[in-house]
Design a protein around this motif. Structure first.
Motif, PDB file in Angstrom:
ATOM      1  N   LEU A  94      35.408 -26.744  22.234  1.00  0.00           N
ATOM      2  CA  LEU A  94      35.564 -25.292  22.150  1.00  0.00           C
ATOM      3  C   LEU A  94      34.285 -24.619  22.608  1.00  0.00           C
ATOM      4  N   LEU A  95      34.412 -23.537  23.355  1.00  0.00           N
ATOM      5  CA  LEU A  95      33.254 -22.824  23.876  1.00  0.00           C
ATOM      6  C   LEU A  95      33.412 -21.335  23.611  1.00  0.00           C
ATOM      7  N   LEU A  96      32.271 -20.655  23.491  1.00  0.00           N
ATOM      8  CA  LEU A  96      32.280 -19.213  23.247  1.00  0.00           C
ATOM      9  C   LEU A  96      31.920 -18.458  24.518  1.00  0.00           C
ATOM     10  N   ALA A  97      32.689 -17.437  24.808  1.00  0.00           N
ATOM     11  CA  ALA A  97      32.389 -16.548  25.928  1.00  0.00           C
ATOM     12  C   ALA A  97      31.551 -15.373  25.437  1.00  0.00           C
ATOM     13  N   VAL A  98      30.560 -15.004  26.220  1.00  0.00           N
ATOM     14  CA  VAL A  98      29.722 -13.817  25.982  1.00  0.00           C
ATOM     15  C   VAL A  98      29.240 -13.766  24.532  1.00  0.00           C
ATOM     16  N   ASN A  99      28.476 -14.795  24.134  1.00  0.00           N
ATOM     17  CA  ASN A  99      27.946 -14.820  22.773  1.00  0.00           C
ATOM     18  C   ASN A  99      26.439 -14.539  22.734  1.00  0.00           C
ATOM     19  N   TYR A 100      25.863 -14.132  23.860  1.00  0.00           N
ATOM     20  CA  TYR A 100      24.465 -13.696  23.898  1.00  0.00           C
ATOM     21  C   TYR A 100      24.430 -12.256  24.393  1.00  0.00           C
ATOM     22  N   GLU A 237      18.284 -16.732  18.825  1.00  0.00           N
ATOM     23  CA  GLU A 237      18.330 -15.547  17.957  1.00  0.00           C
ATOM     24  C   GLU A 237      19.069 -14.389  18.628  1.00  0.00           C
ATOM     25  N   ASP A 238      19.279 -14.490  19.945  1.00  0.00           N
ATOM     26  CA  ASP A 238      20.018 -13.463  20.699  1.00  0.00           C
ATOM     27  C   ASP A 238      21.528 -13.638  20.579  1.00  0.00           C
ATOM     28  N   MET A 239      21.969 -14.704  19.906  1.00  0.00           N
ATOM     29  CA  MET A 239      23.417 -14.907  19.724  1.00  0.00           C
ATOM     30  C   MET A 239      24.032 -13.734  18.969  1.00  0.00           C
ATOM     31  N   ILE A 240      25.201 -13.337  19.397  1.00  0.00           N
ATOM     32  CA  ILE A 240      25.944 -12.294  18.680  1.00  0.00           C
ATOM     33  C   ILE A 240      26.515 -12.874  17.395  1.00  0.00           C
ATOM     34  N   PHE A 241      27.116 -14.064  17.512  1.00  0.00           N
ATOM     35  CA  PHE A 241      27.667 -14.767  16.351  1.00  0.00           C
ATOM     36  C   PHE A 241      26.906 -16.085  16.191  1.00  0.00           C
ATOM     37  N   LYS A 242      26.279 -16.262  15.032  1.00  0.00           N
ATOM     38  CA  LYS A 242      25.479 -17.453  14.776  1.00  0.00           C
ATOM     39  C   LYS A 242      26.385 -18.645  14.444  1.00  0.00           C
ATOM     40  N   VAL A 243      25.771 -19.832  14.368  1.00  0.00           N
ATOM     41  CA  VAL A 243      26.532 -21.067  14.212  1.00  0.00           C
ATOM     42  C   VAL A 243      27.434 -21.038  12.985  1.00  0.00           C
ATOM     43  N   ASP A 244      26.925 -20.566  11.854  1.00  0.00           N
ATOM     44  CA  ASP A 244      27.755 -20.570  10.639  1.00  0.00           C
ATOM     45  C   ASP A 244      28.941 -19.610  10.764  1.00  0.00           C
ATOM     46  N   GLU A 245      28.735 -18.470  11.422  1.00  0.00           N
ATOM     47  CA  GLU A 245      29.841 -17.534  11.649  1.00  0.00           C
ATOM     48  C   GLU A 245      30.888 -18.149  12.573  1.00  0.00           C
ATOM     49  N   VAL A 246      30.417 -18.855  13.587  1.00  0.00           N
ATOM     50  CA  VAL A 246      31.326 -19.467  14.556  1.00  0.00           C
ATOM     51  C   VAL A 246      32.187 -20.539  13.886  1.00  0.00           C
ATOM     52  N   ILE A 247      31.585 -21.345  13.026  1.00  0.00           N
ATOM     53  CA  ILE A 247      32.350 -22.386  12.331  1.00  0.00           C
ATOM     54  C   ILE A 247      33.376 -21.759  11.389  1.00  0.00           C
ATOM     55  N   GLU A 248      32.983 -20.743  10.667  1.00  0.00           N
ATOM     56  CA  GLU A 248      33.932 -20.062   9.785  1.00  0.00           C
ATOM     57  C   GLU A 248      35.103 -19.511  10.581  1.00  0.00           C
ATOM     58  N   TYR A 249      34.810 -18.863  11.693  1.00  0.00           N
ATOM     59  CA  TYR A 249      35.866 -18.259  12.511  1.00  0.00           C
ATOM     60  C   TYR A 249      36.772 -19.328  13.130  1.00  0.00           C
ATOM     61  N   THR A 250      36.161 -20.353  13.714  1.00  0.00           N
ATOM     62  CA  THR A 250      36.937 -21.377  14.408  1.00  0.00           C
ATOM     63  C   THR A 250      37.857 -22.140  13.461  1.00  0.00           C
ATOM     64  N   SER A 257      37.413 -31.647  13.207  1.00  0.00           N
ATOM     65  CA  SER A 257      37.344 -33.086  12.954  1.00  0.00           C
ATOM     66  C   SER A 257      35.997 -33.639  13.397  1.00  0.00           C
ATOM     67  N   PRO A 258      35.571 -34.770  12.815  1.00  0.00           N
ATOM     68  CA  PRO A 258      34.318 -35.393  13.241  1.00  0.00           C
ATOM     69  C   PRO A 258      34.304 -35.637  14.752  1.00  0.00           C
ATOM     70  N   GLY A 259      33.230 -35.221  15.388  1.00  0.00           N
ATOM     71  CA  GLY A 259      33.109 -35.381  16.836  1.00  0.00           C
ATOM     72  C   GLY A 259      33.545 -34.182  17.640  1.00  0.00           C
ATOM     73  N   ASP A 260      34.199 -33.210  17.018  1.00  0.00           N
ATOM     74  CA  ASP A 260      34.542 -31.980  17.740  1.00  0.00           C
ATOM     75  C   ASP A 260      33.256 -31.303  18.211  1.00  0.00           C
ATOM     76  N   VAL A 261      33.338 -30.673  19.377  1.00  0.00           N
ATOM     77  CA  VAL A 261      32.173 -30.020  19.978  1.00  0.00           C
ATOM     78  C   VAL A 261      32.447 -28.524  20.102  1.00  0.00           C
ATOM     79  N   ILE A 262      31.523 -27.718  19.598  1.00  0.00           N
ATOM     80  CA  ILE A 262      31.603 -26.263  19.748  1.00  0.00           C
ATOM     81  C   ILE A 262      30.343 -25.813  20.480  1.00  0.00           C
ATOM     82  N   SER A 263      30.514 -25.286  21.695  1.00  0.00           N
ATOM     83  CA  SER A 263      29.384 -24.822  22.495  1.00  0.00           C
ATOM     84  C   SER A 263      29.261 -23.311  22.315  1.00  0.00           C
ATOM     85  N   THR A 264      28.032 -22.845  22.055  1.00  0.00           N
ATOM     86  CA  THR A 264      27.850 -21.530  21.433  1.00  0.00           C
ATOM     87  C   THR A 264      27.449 -20.399  22.372  1.00  0.00           C
TER      88      THR A 264
END
Length: 302
Positions: A94-100, A237-250, A257-264
């Motif tokens: 999973l990847l995020l568009a326009v997160n900076y 620090e320029d991220m609009i949504f930080k890692v913890d927010e992204v995990i909650e949302y996703t 699952s273990p091994g899933d990749v989220i690019s931020t």
């Protein structure tokens, strides 16, 4: 701990390695030397290692602590091995568009009100020092250095305050993009994400995973160089949504699952804004402080 998937030489079976004192220690060989027994599957497949969680990490640390000066017999020069993507067959990419903010500004894109996700597939993954195909299907090939999160345990509806408990570690991603496919001249249904993002070898990943205890994902610097020229530079620090927010949302309705990749997401400097598109023969170096450098080169598809 820096963990990687590698082969000592081309054609030899994949192993799990640990970067230690400038060398790559073969965990399976180290275990066999230390314990005089066959190595567990954790030490032969990095996705299995990630799924093993704290147990795999503790056993790896115990193995390394007992080597007692014989590291040379079970280790390799990191410049002479074959690298594979740390996770070759994740269940989800999973990847995020326009997160900076800076990337949104350079492309005149309004900040999203919530994380905007798209996907890639396993065909896009390629390891460090490996070729990226410059495809016959595209002439506007772009680069995007990104911090990628590797999920460590299964979870769904994960609250933000618990998000980092589900992170195994972090690695570097390069979201190679094909802008002439992503933005067709007559888009009746919007952007074309599949061909615009998901062609073969369009997601270099690696060179290794840094475990979450060794990296603050909100403080890293991201840089991308092409043939030594800095093209992208920014800070997490320029991220609009930080890692913890992204995990909650996703994880809202999707089981991670273990091994899933989220690019931020990526900072400013992409060719879509600068016009400096990639060409065959170019060497890309995606660097993130605390992780290292992911290097790949463009090879024209025949």
């Amino acid at each position: 701990m820096k963990l990687l998937s590698f082969s000592p030489v081309p054609g030899e079976g994949k192993r799990v390695g640990v970067l230690l004192n400038g060398r790559v220690v073969d965990l399976a060989k180290a275990y066999e030397v230390v314990f005089e027994a066959s190595a567990p599957n954790w030490f032969l497949d990095l996705k299995e290692f990630v799924a093993g969680g704290d147990g795999a990490l503790l056993l790896a640390k115990e193995t390394l602590s007992r080597l007692k000066g014989v590291e040379g017999a079970v280790s390799y020069d990191p410049e002479k091995i074959v690298y594979y993507p740390p996770i070759e067959r994740p269940e989800k990419i999973l990847l995020l568009a326009v997160n900076y903010k800076s990337h949104g500004n350079e492309t005149s894109t309004s900040p999203p009100k919530e994380p905007y996700l798209f996907t890639k597939f396993a065909n896009a993954l390629v390891g460090h020092n490996q070729p990226v195909i410059y495809p016959k299907a595209s002439s506007r090939v772009d680069h995007e250095v990104e911090l990628a999160v590797v999920i460590g345990k299964r979870g769904k509806y994960i609250p933000r305050k618990e998000a980092f408990n589900y992170v195994f570690g972090y690695t570097i991603a390069n979201d190679v993009s094909f802008r002439d496919k992503q933005f067709p001249p007559e888009p009746p249904y919007g952007m074309r994400w599949v061909h615009g993002k998901g062609m073969d070898t369009a997601m270099p990943l690696g060179p290794w995973i840094v475990t979450r205890d060794e990296l603050d994902p909100n403080s890293v610097k991201l840089t991308l160089r092409v043939n030594g020229e800095v093209r992208q530079e920014g800070y997490a620090e320029d991220m609009i949504f930080k890692v913890d927010e992204v995990i909650e949302y996703t994880s809202n309705g999707i089981t991670l699952s273990p091994g899933d990749v989220i690019s931020t997401g990526t900072p400013q400097g992409v060719a879509l804004a600068t016009g400096k598109y990639l060409k065959p023969g170019d060497v890309m170096e995606a660097e993130i402080t605390g992780i290292g450098v992911l290097r790949n080169y463009l090879v024209e598809e025949k």
